[in-house]
Design a protein around this motif. Structure first.
Motif, PDB file in Angstrom:
ATOM      1  N   ALA A 420     -34.960  11.520   1.084  1.00 32.78           N
ATOM      2  CA  ALA A 420     -34.346  10.207   1.217  1.00 32.78           C
ATOM      3  C   ALA A 420     -33.002  10.103   0.499  1.00 32.78           C
ATOM      4  CB  ALA A 420     -35.291   9.133   0.686  1.00 32.78           C
ATOM      5  N   PHE A 421     -32.015   9.557   1.206  1.00 32.55           N
ATOM      6  CA  PHE A 421     -30.699   9.198   0.665  1.00 32.55           C
ATOM      7  C   PHE A 421     -30.066  10.357  -0.089  1.00 32.55           C
ATOM      8  CE2 PHE A 421     -27.824   5.901  -1.378  1.00 32.55           C
ATOM      9  CZ  PHE A 421     -27.299   5.464  -0.178  1.00 32.55           C
ATOM     10  N   GLN A 422     -30.041  11.505   0.574  1.00 37.00           N
ATOM     11  CA  GLN A 422     -29.449  12.712  -0.003  1.00 37.00           C
ATOM     12  C   GLN A 422     -28.113  13.011   0.684  1.00 37.00           C
ATOM     13  OE1 GLN A 422     -30.821  14.453  -2.609  1.00 37.00           O
ATOM     14  NE2 GLN A 422     -32.356  12.830  -2.631  1.00 37.00           N
ATOM     15  N   LEU A 423     -27.109  13.332  -0.109  1.00 29.87           N
ATOM     16  CA  LEU A 423     -25.852  13.842   0.435  1.00 29.87           C
ATOM     17  C   LEU A 423     -26.053  15.318   0.749  1.00 29.87           C
ATOM     18  CD1 LEU A 423     -22.810  13.691   1.082  1.00 29.87           C
ATOM     19  CD2 LEU A 423     -22.374  14.191  -1.338  1.00 29.87           C
ATOM     20  N   ILE A 424     -25.949  15.667   2.031  1.00 31.23           N
ATOM     21  CA  ILE A 424     -26.204  17.047   2.451  1.00 31.23           C
ATOM     22  C   ILE A 424     -24.981  17.603   3.180  1.00 31.23           C
ATOM     23  CG2 ILE A 424     -28.690  16.669   2.568  1.00 31.23           C
ATOM     24  CD1 ILE A 424     -28.410  16.554   5.647  1.00 31.23           C
TER      25      ILE A 424
END
Length: 518
Positions: A420-424
């Motif tokens: 959830a809500f990860q900068l990838i």
């Protein structure tokens, strides 16, 4: 550092207004307006969140230093463990203790060798009767990239997908409304299986031949290339349909799949521009497929043609097509056997009523799915190295980032908090692009035409040799290194390819070095 130049292709921002065009009549012929039900905006975020996401995913124009968090391509899930042959086999770093146990159970089932029925090992029988491998790990060796047959190597990690032209109005209707994405060969099904249980014959053997040729770059450097040709020998059940096409597919790396699954559809659809409305030469489009479970139209994002909507579905299809194992989602107890293969359909299955109605009941499919969703992306290396930063700028200047989009922020409402809500940083837009006739397999899969392929994520590409002992790239492994892979780009990738061929040796080396750090 190279001086900043104008990008040869402008990297488009996410544009929700283009979603309507991406889902219009050109992409979805015969479907009623609004039938997709796909969100056209980030319905998981507040206005403040959207502003933050837009800021952090905006393409950089500063190549003097690495971007913040660039060394963590999988966000908090990134693996920082030692880089070695197991680099693609680590669990997401932000799993709970309990989830790590679930991951290990899934890993055991991913490695499990299935046996033919009947067998004393009743929880492990049901193999085939026709198959390509006995375990998931046999195809996805070390959870990494497959390879074409080379020398005395077998074809376990490369398949031939089979598809024929429709014959009747009913078949055309099934394709039009997306009840099917393509039609299997009437005798050999949707995939050539070269192995069989005792008493049966494998369907045939994939034959790959290569024609060698040379590409000369602008500075006079010669690059050896090879053009593949595919055929099938030793067909055991008669001829294929005259219209059946052969599409070779190597198995892709397994890392980061759960994060890709949690990219909001609106962020992918907002990058689509099927009619090239902005005139930048990039015409990416989505593959909209029908979810077999719900019947709804959803975004395809996995597979070489973006034909699969979820990791669970991908796992079920691999069980059925590659190993011949049925699951609740695909209860094909005889795998890919067709009505033309009577002996195959008469073989014993591995269904054990006390365990469930399929050979891989829900607990098995659930665990393999969880494992596949949580294979971590390794941390990047040398992100601040001057040559790497130079190569990154070359990557942007050539327009590579137009399709290999660097970054996304995953859904805030992802089912698993680890995603959830990860900068990838996957370096893909997960859209279909026309790569030109030299790369075409002439096989239609849903909205994907014969020359169209999903942009593959680039994260982990520099560790291919470390993990898998080879550097074969593209959908069929024809490219023996990254330079060849770039030079095979055509169609929408032609301008970037030509720009690469015109670079001087130092800038070419910098670009390759940048890719090797991903």
């Amino acid at each position: 550092m190279r001086p900043l130049t104008l990008l040869s292709r402008r990297m488009r921002p996410i544009r929700p207004a283009l979603i309507v065009a991406a889902l219009g009549a050109a992409a979805l012929p015969g479907l009623a307006a609004g039938e997709t039900g796909l969100a056209t905006s980030r319905d998981d975020l507040t206005a403040a969140d959207i502003e933050r996401v837009e800021a952090v995913t905006r393409p950089t124009t500063d190549f003097s230093a690495a971007e913040k968090y660039e060394a963590l391509p999988g966000g908090a899930a990134t693996s920082r463990k030692r880089v070695n042959q197991d680099a693609f086999s680590h669990a997401s770093a932000n799993l709970s203790f309990e989830e790590e146990g679930t991951f290990k159970l899934g890993n055991a089932l991913f490695r499990k060798l299935w046996v033919s029925s009947p067998s004393s090992t009743q929880a492990s029988d049901g193999l085939g009767p026709l198959f390509n491998a006995r375990a998931c790990q046999s195809c996805h060796l070390k959870d990494g990239r497959g390879h074409p047959p080379e020398g005395d190597r077998d074809a376990t990690s490369m398949f031939l997908r089979l598809s024929r032209a429709p014959r009747t109005p009913d078949e055309q209707a099934l394709l039009k409304n997306k009840s099917l994405l393509n039609l299997p060969d009437p005798v050999y099904g949707g995939q050539l299986q070269d192995l069989a249980v005792p008493g049966l014959k494998g369907e045939g053997r994939m034959v790959v031949t290569y024609e060698e040729f040379t590409v000369t770059l602008a500075d006079g450097t010669d690059v050896a290339m090879r053009r593949p040709d595919y055929a099938v020998s030793d067909l055991a059940y008669g001829p294929m349909d005259v219209s059946t096409t052969l599409s070779p597919r190597v198995t892709p790396p397994m890392i980061g799949l759960g994060l890709i699954e949690q990219i909001h559809p609106a962020d992918i659809l907002g990058l689509a521009d099927p009619d090239d409305a902005d005139g930048d030469g990039i015409s990416g489009k989505p593959n909209i497929v029908r979810d077999p479970a719900s019947g709804a139209l959803v975004l395809g994002r996995f597979g070489w043609k973006a034909q699969t909507p979820s990791i669970r579905r991908q796992s079920a299809e691999a069980f059925a097509g590659d190993i011949g194992i049925s699951s609740p989602d695909l209860p094909n107890h005889w795998g890919d056997c067709t009505p033309s293969q009577a002996d195959c359909l008469a073989a014993a299955t591995g269904v054990q009523p006390r365990l469930g109605d399929s050979e891989a009941p829900d607990p098995v499919l659930d665990l393999v799915t969880f494992y596949s969703q949580n294979l971590a992306v390794p941390a990047r290396r040398d992100v601040d190295d001057p040559q790497v930063l130079n190569g990154k700028q070359v990557f942007y200047d050539l327009g590579c980032a137009s399709c290999h989009r660097p970054k996304f922020v995953t859904r805030r409402d992802a089912p698993n908090k680890a995603h959830a809500f990860q900068l990838i940083w996957p370096y893909s837009d997960f859209l279909l692009h026309d790569m030109g006739p030299r790369m075409a397999d002439w096989q239609v899969v849903g909205d994907a035409r014969g020359g169209e392929w999903r942009t593959p994520p680039l994260w982990g590409i520099g560790l291919t040799e470390t993990v898998n002992g080879h550097t074969f790239f593209l959908h069929d492994g024809r490219a023996r290194n990254l330079t060849e892979a770039i030079l095979w780009h055509g169609g929408e990738g032609e301008a970037a390819r030509d720009g690469f061929a015109a670079l001087n040796a130092d800038d070419r080396a910098a670009l390759i070095r940048f890719l090797e750090t991903l």
